[in-house]
Design a protein around this motif. Structure first.
Motif, mmCIF file in Angstrom:
data_model
loop_
_atom_site.group_PDB
_atom_site.id
_atom_site.type_symbol
_atom_site.label_atom_id
_atom_site.label_comp_id
_atom_site.label_asym_id
_atom_site.label_seq_id
_atom_site.Cartn_x
_atom_site.Cartn_y
_atom_site.Cartn_z
ATOM 1 N N VAL A 102 0.840 -1.200 0.000
ATOM 2 C CA VAL A 102 0.000 0.000 0.000
ATOM 3 C C VAL A 102 0.877 1.254 0.000
ATOM 4 N N GLY A 103 1.887 1.269 0.866
ATOM 5 C CA GLY A 103 2.779 2.422 0.916
ATOM 6 C C GLY A 103 3.537 2.636 -0.380
ATOM 7 N N MET A 104 3.954 1.535 -1.004
ATOM 8 C CA MET A 104 4.682 1.629 -2.275
ATOM 9 C C MET A 104 3.790 2.217 -3.359
ATOM 10 N N GLY A 105 2.535 1.813 -3.380
ATOM 11 C CA GLY A 105 1.606 2.341 -4.378
ATOM 12 C C GLY A 105 1.400 3.830 -4.243
ATOM 13 N N VAL A 106 1.270 4.309 -3.017
ATOM 14 C CA VAL A 106 1.089 5.748 -2.766
ATOM 15 C C VAL A 106 2.310 6.529 -3.238
ATOM 16 N N ALA A 107 3.506 6.040 -2.890
ATOM 17 C CA ALA A 107 4.736 6.746 -3.269
ATOM 18 C C ALA A 107 4.919 6.778 -4.780
ATOM 19 N N THR A 108 4.624 5.664 -5.444
ATOM 20 C CA THR A 108 4.810 5.588 -6.895
ATOM 21 C C THR A 108 3.831 6.501 -7.632
ATOM 22 N N PHE A 109 2.592 6.511 -7.178
ATOM 23 C CA PHE A 109 1.604 7.405 -7.797
ATOM 24 C C PHE A 109 2.035 8.863 -7.632
ATOM 25 N N THR A 110 2.593 9.188 -6.467
ATOM 26 C CA THR A 110 3.056 10.549 -6.217
ATOM 27 C C THR A 110 4.133 10.957 -7.213
ATOM 28 N N ILE A 111 5.098 10.056 -7.460
ATOM 29 C CA ILE A 111 6.149 10.362 -8.438
ATOM 30 C C ILE A 111 5.545 10.580 -9.818
ATOM 31 N N GLY A 112 4.568 9.750 -10.172
ATOM 32 C CA GLY A 112 3.966 9.846 -11.499
ATOM 33 C C GLY A 112 3.227 11.141 -11.770
ATOM 34 N N VAL A 113 2.770 11.826 -10.724
ATOM 35 C CA VAL A 113 2.003 13.064 -10.922
ATOM 36 C C VAL A 113 2.769 14.301 -10.443
ATOM 37 N N LEU A 114 4.043 14.152 -10.095
ATOM 38 C CA LEU A 114 4.810 15.295 -9.596
ATOM 39 C C LEU A 114 4.938 16.391 -10.654
ATOM 40 N N PRO A 115 4.784 17.649 -10.263
ATOM 41 C CA PRO A 115 5.128 18.753 -11.169
ATOM 42 C C PRO A 115 6.636 18.809 -11.368
ATOM 43 N N THR A 116 7.069 19.353 -12.488
ATOM 44 C CA THR A 116 8.488 19.361 -12.825
ATOM 45 C C THR A 116 9.166 20.625 -12.308
ATOM 46 N N TYR A 117 10.481 20.686 -12.513
ATOM 47 C CA TYR A 117 11.257 21.867 -12.119
ATOM 48 C C TYR A 117 10.757 23.101 -12.860
ATOM 49 N N ALA A 118 10.366 22.930 -14.124
ATOM 50 C CA ALA A 118 9.881 24.067 -14.903
ATOM 51 C C ALA A 118 8.595 24.641 -14.327
ATOM 52 N N THR A 119 7.849 23.845 -13.571
ATOM 53 C CA THR A 119 6.567 24.283 -13.024
ATOM 54 C C THR A 119 6.711 24.901 -11.637
ATOM 55 N N ILE A 120 7.431 24.228 -10.741
ATOM 56 C CA ILE A 120 7.495 24.709 -9.352
ATOM 57 C C ILE A 120 8.920 24.913 -8.851
ATOM 58 N N GLY A 121 9.894 24.836 -9.736
ATOM 59 C CA GLY A 121 11.268 25.125 -9.353
ATOM 60 C C GLY A 121 11.873 24.073 -8.448
ATOM 61 N N VAL A 122 12.658 24.523 -7.475
ATOM 62 C CA VAL A 122 13.437 23.622 -6.628
ATOM 63 C C VAL A 122 12.551 22.710 -5.778
ATOM 64 N N LEU A 127 10.343 17.251 -3.596
ATOM 65 C CA LEU A 127 9.205 16.323 -3.534
ATOM 66 C C LEU A 127 9.582 14.963 -4.113
ATOM 67 N N LEU A 128 10.403 14.961 -5.163
ATOM 68 C CA LEU A 128 10.875 13.708 -5.737
ATOM 69 C C LEU A 128 11.650 12.912 -4.692
ATOM 70 N N LEU A 129 12.500 13.589 -3.940
ATOM 71 C CA LEU A 129 13.279 12.920 -2.905
ATOM 72 C C LEU A 129 12.380 12.334 -1.818
ATOM 73 N N VAL A 130 11.357 13.085 -1.404
ATOM 74 C CA VAL A 130 10.433 12.603 -0.367
ATOM 75 C C VAL A 130 9.709 11.337 -0.843
ATOM 76 N N ALA A 131 9.233 11.359 -2.089
ATOM 77 C CA ALA A 131 8.528 10.191 -2.631
ATOM 78 C C ALA A 131 9.463 8.992 -2.750
ATOM 79 N N ARG A 132 10.702 9.229 -3.174
ATOM 80 C CA ARG A 132 11.661 8.137 -3.281
ATOM 81 C C ARG A 132 11.984 7.555 -1.904
ATOM 82 N N MET A 133 12.032 8.391 -0.889
ATOM 83 C CA MET A 133 12.315 7.896 0.460
ATOM 84 C C MET A 133 11.166 7.032 0.976
ATOM 85 N N LEU A 134 9.925 7.394 0.637
ATOM 86 C CA LEU A 134 8.784 6.554 1.021
ATOM 87 C C LEU A 134 8.858 5.215 0.280
#
Length: 459
Positions: A102-122, A127-134
């Motif tokens: 369940v936790g893996m599914g939540v983290a993976t979905f989060t990565i798949g919908v993350l905004p990019t650097y061009a959208t929200i900068g640093v 956020l990518l790091l937080v999702a990868r840590m989960l």
């Protein structure tokens, strides 16, 4: 460690039908496949992710930053190992696997919908790091939980073959991620990959997680776990017991993990980037090479498990460690002098050698400690070893090449990590005796047949 059968060898097992075997092995393996497909997709799309989340850096720096996120996310693995090991020994591997997927599914979905650097900068790479840590936190409980559950269901003389479902499913997950990366790089332009193509594997895996979560609910706890609960012998403080009574085995297994970690994260993961960046092949060609090598790797894992059940665990692990020490440097030299076909053959040779370790190390760890602390005893050295030797390996390999200007540098890293594991294997014994296991399995078969005859006579 004295040569003997695993401490739970006297626990009677029910005779399982073929349907029950397929359910247990298939559902555990399917869940492991999905979780490691999610995990490996990041590595195989590293060059694209580098441009999406670190666009202002030069290519080498961006790649270092991408693998830096990969390495930093591994810092959570030891914490996950302690958490899942402790609570897994208290609640059982089945419940542990339910929570991790369940936790893996939540983290993976989060990565798949993350905004990019061009959208929200640093904020994007943060956020990518937080999702990868989960992801890392949940993955730290998946592998050990799945391996323990299968080992405790398996016949004594076929344990490695049952447990090999876990590395086989893990490698299939890597293969699936590699095939997905190959297809995406072959079908989409670089611009399309950076805009939306890289998201597809993460979103697909998140959806499949829901299906696997349902299927896994049908698997029963092992007879070993059931007996411990009936006898009220479940450890109340497994970490304390593990450190007090088995610290020496934990230390050696931590160092033995250096070989497995270097194989996974250099031979099976980093090589797709190395072939593209250092050898100059295209992203599509490098993905094809790794995918073909992984296809051949899958049956080799089962072959290695059969050898492990037949000849013993430690012997295969020693052969693999010595082989990597002797052959890594010549392999990397030949890689630099070969075209597509030559690189493919060398990669196949490396993964074939590593299959001896990957098919065996899990059951070797499981049999090193008693069932009351088995999840902790596997999970802690496995996850600490991956954090120390595995998650940092692609970053260190890339960094070594950049400071030495020597494309053979990863070979020396593999050789060093294999030497660490070899020394530990010299001091750590083998808890598995093939002849005794075969005799115990035959006795179990006779007991089943006798019980069936008594039941038939009573009717």
């Amino acid at each position: 460690m004295a040569t003997d059968l695993a401490p739970d060898s006297s626990v009677p097992r029910p005779r399982l039908s073929r349907a029950q075997v397929r359910l247990t092995v298939g559902t555990v393996g399917l869940g492991t496949f999905i979780e490691w497909f999610e995990y490996a997709s990041y590595a195989y799309l590293a060059t694209t992710i580098a441009m999406v989340f670190f666009p202002n850096a030069n290519p080498t720096t961006a790649l270092l930053q991408t693998f830096g996120v990969f390495a930093i996310s591994f810092l959570i693995r030891p914490i996950g190992g302690l958490f899942w090991g402790h609570f897994g020994d208290r609640i059982g591997p089945k419940r542990t696997l339910t929570l991790t997927i369940v936790g893996m599914g939540v983290a993976t979905f989060t990565i798949g919908v993350l905004p990019t650097y061009a959208t929200i900068g640093v904020a994007a790479p943060i956020l990518l790091l937080v999702a990868r840590m989960l992801q890392s936190f949940c993955a730290s409980g998946e592998y050990s939980g799945a391996a323990v559950l299968l080992a405790e269901h398996a016949p004594l003389d076929k344990r490695a073959r049952w447990v090999s479902t876990v590395p086989l499913a893990t490698s299939a997950g890597f293969l699936g991620a590699s095939v997905a990366a190959t297809a995406l790089n072959g079908l989409l332009s670089t611009e399309a990959m950076q805009e939306w193509g890289w998201r597809i594997p993460f979103l697909l895996a998140a959806v499949l997680t829901i299906v696997v979560r349902y299927i896994r609910s049908k698997v029963s706890d092992s007879p070993v776990r059931k007996k411990m609960e009936e006898e009220k012998s479940v450890a109340t403080a497994p970490l304390v017991e593990l450190i007090r009574d088995h610290w020496k085995s934990m230390l050696w297994m931590l160092f033995i993990m250096a070989v497995n970690a270097s194989g996974y994260y250099l031979v099976l993961t980093y090589m797709v980037t190395y072939i593209e960046v250092e050898l100059g092949l295209s992203a599509f060609q490098s993905s094809v090479i790794l995918s073909l090598a992984l296809i051949l790797y899958l049956p080799l894992i089962f072959l290695g498990a059969w050898l492990s059940d037949t000849y013993g665990r430690r012997r295969l692990l020693l052969i693999n460690a010595v082989g990597l020490i002797l052959l890594s440097y010549p392999a990397f030299v030949l890689l630099g002098q070969s075209g597509f076909v030559g690189v493919l053959l060398i990669q196949i040779s490396l993964v074939a050698l590593f299959s001896l370790n990957d098919s065996t190390f899990a059951v070797y760890f499981i049999e090193a400690v008693p069932p009351q602390v088995r999840l902790s005893g596997f999970s802690i050295p496995f996850n600490f070893g991956n954090a120390i030797f595995g998650g940092t390996a692609p970053f260190i390999a890339t960094w070594l090449i950049s400071i030495t200007d020597n494309s053979y540098a990863p070979a020396f890293l593999i050789m060093t990590l294999s030497a660490i594991g070899l020394i530990a294997l010299i001091f750590q014994g083998d808890a598995y005796d093939p002849k005794a296991a075969k005799a115990a399995a035959a006795e179990e078969e006779r007991a089943w047949n006798a019980a069936e005859q008594r039941s038939a006579g009573g009717n």
